[in-house]
Design a protein around this motif. Sequence first.
Motif, short mmCIF file in Angstrom:
data_model
loop_
_atom_site.label_atom_id
_atom_site.label_comp_id
_atom_site.label_asym_id
_atom_site.label_seq_id
_atom_site.Cartn_x
_atom_site.Cartn_y
_atom_site.Cartn_z
N ALA A 180 19.86 20.86 -21.23
CA ALA A 180 19.24 22.17 -21.48
C ALA A 180 20.30 23.27 -21.51
O ALA A 180 20.24 24.18 -22.34
N LYS A 181 21.30 23.15 -20.64
CA LYS A 181 22.36 24.15 -20.61
C LYS A 181 23.18 24.10 -21.90
O LYS A 181 23.52 25.15 -22.47
N LEU A 182 23.45 22.89 -22.38
CA LEU A 182 24.21 22.74 -23.61
C LEU A 182 23.45 23.31 -24.80
O LEU A 182 24.02 23.99 -25.66
N ARG A 220 19.18 18.90 -16.94
CA ARG A 220 19.71 20.25 -16.75
C ARG A 220 20.95 20.47 -17.63
O ARG A 220 21.10 21.52 -18.25
N ALA A 221 21.82 19.47 -17.66
CA ALA A 221 23.04 19.58 -18.46
C ALA A 221 22.69 19.70 -19.94
O ALA A 221 23.30 20.48 -20.68
N PRO A 250 25.17 22.08 -9.51
CA PRO A 250 23.79 22.29 -9.03
C PRO A 250 23.51 21.58 -7.72
O PRO A 250 22.51 21.85 -7.07
N ALA A 257 21.20 25.66 -24.71
CA ALA A 257 21.17 27.12 -24.59
C ALA A 257 22.49 27.73 -25.03
O ALA A 257 22.52 28.77 -25.69
N GLU A 258 23.59 27.08 -24.68
CA GLU A 258 24.91 27.59 -25.07
C GLU A 258 25.10 27.49 -26.57
O GLU A 258 25.68 28.38 -27.21
#
Length: 202
Positions: free
Chosen positions: A194-196, A191-192, A90, A198-199
């Motif tokens: 939230a990404k985790l 961010r990391a 990012p 979501a995955e």
Amino acid sequence: MSVSSRSVFGPAALLLLTGRLLAGCSSPSPTTASDAAVPADAPASPSPAFPFGGKIDSLDGIAGHKFGDPLSAFPKLRLLPAIPGVPVSPTQTYTSEGTTGWFGKHRAQVPTQLYSFLNGKFCAFVALGDPAVLRPEANYLFGPGLAQGQAQLFWEGSRARAVYAEKAAGFGREGRLDVLSKPYEAELAARASAKLKAENAQ
């Protein structure tokens, strides 16, 4: 005797290097996201929790550039190219080609100077070069740091942190200085996370 980083680190290696910035800048005592939410007008004097952070909070970046400054405030930066097969970060990382300020004037001794930006705002800096030149400048900028062994120093503030470290390189030694904005570090961590999440939800 110092070893030039120009011959050791190519553009691809430099990008990988800055991708490891957060791991390299981990402090001896972890901080929480609430530590990053400090008003910009907060006093620069260190609190008991940050005894080595007065000068780094006062500087809040490096000489001539504060964290949060826009990319347009940095002349003569060159964007490092993406590395095939490496996940896109990012942050965008640039190498400096300027000749002003301490780092610009000491390019021969400190040839690797990297500036990272998140959302177009300055958030991290990495320099590699001759420890006989780089370490005194780090002490000048941030004051006495917290020593961990003979080759590592930490400066921990409420808004920023820095790490200076040395290692053997070729027939000499190389110094590395990382300076990081803690609010942006917290944003990257969020961010990391939230990404985790979501995955995992998929």
